[in-house]
Design a protein around this motif. Sequence first.
Motif, PDB file in Angstrom:
ATOM      1  N   ARG A   1     107.105  76.494  20.918  1.00 35.49           N
ATOM      2  CA  ARG A   1     105.714  76.186  20.618  1.00 35.49           C
ATOM      3  C   ARG A   1     105.464  74.679  20.615  1.00 35.49           C
ATOM      4  O   ARG A   1     104.429  74.203  21.098  1.00 35.49           O
ATOM      5  CB  ARG A   1     105.318  76.796  19.278  1.00 35.49           C
ATOM      6  CG  ARG A   1     105.218  78.325  19.311  1.00 35.49           C
ATOM      7  CD  ARG A   1     105.070  78.891  17.913  1.00 35.49           C
ATOM      8  NE  ARG A   1     103.865  78.368  17.246  1.00 35.49           N
ATOM      9  CZ  ARG A   1     103.678  78.408  15.933  1.00 35.49           C
ATOM     10  NH1 ARG A   1     104.622  78.916  15.145  1.00 35.49           N
ATOM     11  NH2 ARG A   1     102.566  77.929  15.417  1.00 35.49           N
TER      12      ARG A   1
ATOM     13  N   ARG B   1     105.426  73.390  24.164  1.00 37.43           N
ATOM     14  CA  ARG B   1     104.139  73.662  24.806  1.00 37.43           C
ATOM     15  C   ARG B   1     103.058  72.719  24.291  1.00 37.43           C
ATOM     16  O   ARG B   1     102.249  72.203  25.067  1.00 37.43           O
ATOM     17  CB  ARG B   1     103.718  75.116  24.569  1.00 37.43           C
ATOM     18  CG  ARG B   1     104.450  76.132  25.402  1.00 37.43           C
ATOM     19  CD  ARG B   1     103.718  77.472  25.416  1.00 37.43           C
ATOM     20  NE  ARG B   1     103.519  78.002  24.069  1.00 37.43           N
ATOM     21  CZ  ARG B   1     104.397  78.772  23.442  1.00 37.43           C
ATOM     22  NH1 ARG B   1     105.555  79.090  24.032  1.00 37.43           N
ATOM     23  NH2 ARG B   1     104.150  79.232  22.221  1.00 37.43           N
ATOM     24  N   PHE B   2     103.038  72.504  22.975  1.00 37.83           N
ATOM     25  CA  PHE B   2     102.003  71.644  22.393  1.00 37.83           C
ATOM     26  C   PHE B   2     102.114  70.228  22.944  1.00 37.83           C
ATOM     27  O   PHE B   2     101.116  69.630  23.358  1.00 37.83           O
ATOM     28  CB  PHE B   2     102.127  71.642  20.867  1.00 37.83           C
ATOM     29  CG  PHE B   2     101.001  70.939  20.174  1.00 37.83           C
ATOM     30  CD1 PHE B   2      99.893  71.650  19.752  1.00 37.83           C
ATOM     31  CD2 PHE B   2     101.032  69.570  19.934  1.00 37.83           C
ATOM     32  CE1 PHE B   2      98.836  71.015  19.105  1.00 37.83           C
ATOM     33  CE2 PHE B   2      99.988  68.916  19.306  1.00 37.83           C
ATOM     34  CZ  PHE B   2      98.885  69.644  18.884  1.00 37.83           C
TER      35      PHE B   2
ATOM     36  N   ARG C   1      99.166  69.394  25.422  1.00 33.19           N
ATOM     37  CA  ARG C   1      98.107  68.741  24.661  1.00 33.19           C
ATOM     38  C   ARG C   1      98.340  67.235  24.476  1.00 33.19           C
ATOM     39  O   ARG C   1      97.420  66.437  24.663  1.00 33.19           O
ATOM     40  CB  ARG C   1      97.963  69.415  23.287  1.00 33.19           C
ATOM     41  CG  ARG C   1      97.528  70.883  23.358  1.00 33.19           C
ATOM     42  CD  ARG C   1      97.353  71.437  21.956  1.00 33.19           C
ATOM     43  NE  ARG C   1      97.045  72.861  21.950  1.00 33.19           N
ATOM     44  CZ  ARG C   1      95.818  73.371  22.036  1.00 33.19           C
ATOM     45  NH1 ARG C   1      94.787  72.552  22.157  1.00 33.19           N
ATOM     46  NH2 ARG C   1      95.625  74.680  21.999  1.00 33.19           N
TER      47      ARG C   1
ATOM     48  N   GLN D   1      94.425  70.354  15.834  1.00 26.47           N
ATOM     49  CA  GLN D   1      94.996  71.463  16.602  1.00 26.47           C
ATOM     50  C   GLN D   1      96.381  71.829  16.082  1.00 26.47           C
ATOM     51  O   GLN D   1      96.734  73.019  16.004  1.00 26.47           O
ATOM     52  CB  GLN D   1      95.053  71.069  18.083  1.00 26.47           C
ATOM     53  CG  GLN D   1      93.685  70.930  18.728  1.00 26.47           C
ATOM     54  CD  GLN D   1      93.746  70.264  20.101  1.00 26.47           C
ATOM     55  OE1 GLN D   1      94.787  69.727  20.510  1.00 26.47           O
ATOM     56  NE2 GLN D   1      92.633  70.295  20.821  1.00 26.47           N
ATOM     57  N   ALA D   2      97.196  70.816  15.734  1.00 25.86           N
ATOM     58  CA  ALA D   2      98.532  71.089  15.189  1.00 25.86           C
ATOM     59  C   ALA D   2      98.435  71.867  13.883  1.00 25.86           C
ATOM     60  O   ALA D   2      99.226  72.788  13.634  1.00 25.86           O
ATOM     61  CB  ALA D   2      99.288  69.781  14.979  1.00 25.86           C
TER      62      ALA D   2
ATOM     63  N   GLU E   1      95.952  73.869  12.987  1.00 21.94           N
ATOM     64  CA  GLU E   1      95.480  75.216  13.313  1.00 21.94           C
ATOM     65  C   GLU E   1      96.609  76.098  13.841  1.00 21.94           C
ATOM     66  O   GLU E   1      96.633  77.308  13.586  1.00 21.94           O
ATOM     67  CB  GLU E   1      94.361  75.143  14.348  1.00 21.94           C
ATOM     68  CG  GLU E   1      93.055  74.553  13.819  1.00 21.94           C
ATOM     69  CD  GLU E   1      92.050  74.320  14.928  1.00 21.94           C
ATOM     70  OE1 GLU E   1      92.356  74.684  16.095  1.00 21.94           O
ATOM     71  OE2 GLU E   1      90.961  73.782  14.645  1.00 21.94           O
ATOM     72  N   GLU E   2      97.555  75.486  14.556  1.00 20.03           N
ATOM     73  CA  GLU E   2      98.634  76.253  15.166  1.00 20.03           C
ATOM     74  C   GLU E   2      99.870  76.365  14.266  1.00 20.03           C
ATOM     75  O   GLU E   2     100.914  76.876  14.690  1.00 20.03           O
ATOM     76  CB  GLU E   2      99.011  75.635  16.514  1.00 20.03           C
ATOM     77  CG  GLU E   2      97.869  75.708  17.525  1.00 20.03           C
ATOM     78  CD  GLU E   2      98.279  75.237  18.910  1.00 20.03           C
ATOM     79  OE1 GLU E   2      99.499  75.246  19.205  1.00 20.03           O
ATOM     80  OE2 GLU E   2      97.392  74.873  19.706  1.00 20.03           O
TER      81      GLU E   2
ATOM     82  N   LEU F   1     101.808  73.962  13.098  1.00 20.65           N
ATOM     83  CA  LEU F   1     102.874  73.048  13.517  1.00 20.65           C
ATOM     84  C   LEU F   1     102.807  71.716  12.774  1.00 20.65           C
ATOM     85  O   LEU F   1     103.501  70.776  13.135  1.00 20.65           O
ATOM     86  CB  LEU F   1     102.774  72.793  15.027  1.00 20.65           C
ATOM     87  CG  LEU F   1     102.933  74.014  15.931  1.00 20.65           C
ATOM     88  CD1 LEU F   1     102.693  73.631  17.393  1.00 20.65           C
ATOM     89  CD2 LEU F   1     104.319  74.631  15.764  1.00 20.65           C
TER      90      LEU F   1
END
Length: 408
Positions: free
Chosen positions: A29, A32-33, A37, A62-63, A65-66, A68
């Motif tokens: 993950r 991918r981030f 991103r 975003q981190a 929210e995911e 991370l």
Amino acid sequence: MRRKEVTDPGTDHTSDAQQAAGTDELRERIDRFVGTRVIPREAVLDGGGPAAAEALAELRGQAQEEGLWALPLPAELGGGGLGFRAYAALAEAEGASDHGPAALGSAPLLDVTMLARHGGSAVREAYLKPLVAGEMRACYAMTEPDVPGTDPFRTGTRAERGPDGSWLVTGRKWFTSGAADAGLVTVMARTGGSTGDREGLSLLLVPTASAGFRVVRELPVLGAGGQYEIELERVRVPADHLLGEPGDALAIAGERLQLGRTLRCLRWLGQARRAFDLMCERAATRSGSRGPLADQQLIQSHVFDALLALRTTRPLVHEAVALIAAGRDARTEVGLAKVAAARMLQQVADSAIQVHGAAGLGPDTPLPGLLRTGRAARILDGPDELHITSVARRVLRGYGRDGGQDTP
């Protein structure tokens, strides 16, 4: 005296099985981030200013929210609660971009660790949560102009105790990473003794909004920004903004340097892996007058040597990780890892540029920046020569006394 009210983010508290659970999935993950991103926005982030601040804030959201965000920082402060050994398996993926740790919230790990271990209750209450939340940045000021960074005993910055117990700090520091955006800087200063003495050095937490604190100038490193020279002119620091006790600077700095150098090695592995992937993709897809680059033995030699450097450096770094996570002395292992990782990044990036040819020198790939990082790494945070002599002396002392404690 070490305080324990906050979970120490530099030490593992869970079993190997617990730490290993989910690590592969998390690493994928994060890969991918960072790849989809962070890396596409590197040009904006490198440019600084309002656009970079806006982009970084969006990435941080975003981190979060995911799931991370701030993975190696204490859960009670809003982090992910991973111990250092578990986080080490992820730090390479985060570090593939210089902006990865900041975007994913792990950048303040060093400062949070030092405050959690050595800060008093007032500074922990004031600064730990804002640091973990990304609302405040901190930096570390040790090196001074005209004073070798490897010789802290010659520190010229002084802190004098006032009648009310506060400190008045005066001096100049340079190569202080991120000072322009920091709200807090940890300053090494002499609180006792004379220049050259081993005793009398302390670490003070200086709010950068204090009267008398000034960023003098930016110090580009091979053309890249982010390093600064700062000046302190009788900056008043509250009495409780001392890390540990007066005279504890060298012991605390030693802890910080072991952890910090190992973190950087992990991130350099990620950057080297990125350069290696770019080199192999170029070799596999590019053809010249003599056919595909991948069929040429000299290109294959670059690939082999780069892979060998990566594969032989990674175990050294993780050996240092294991000792630090166990709370053991890792000075020899960190010295070996730091020299090997810096050399390895420079070598792999250089080979990738060679395979790219002129395209590797221009702005269309990250390779010039990766090469710059590798070259600077051999000087910043302790030059190769310092680590080589320190490790060798430690090993030789062991042979002379008891048959060799730091032997292979």
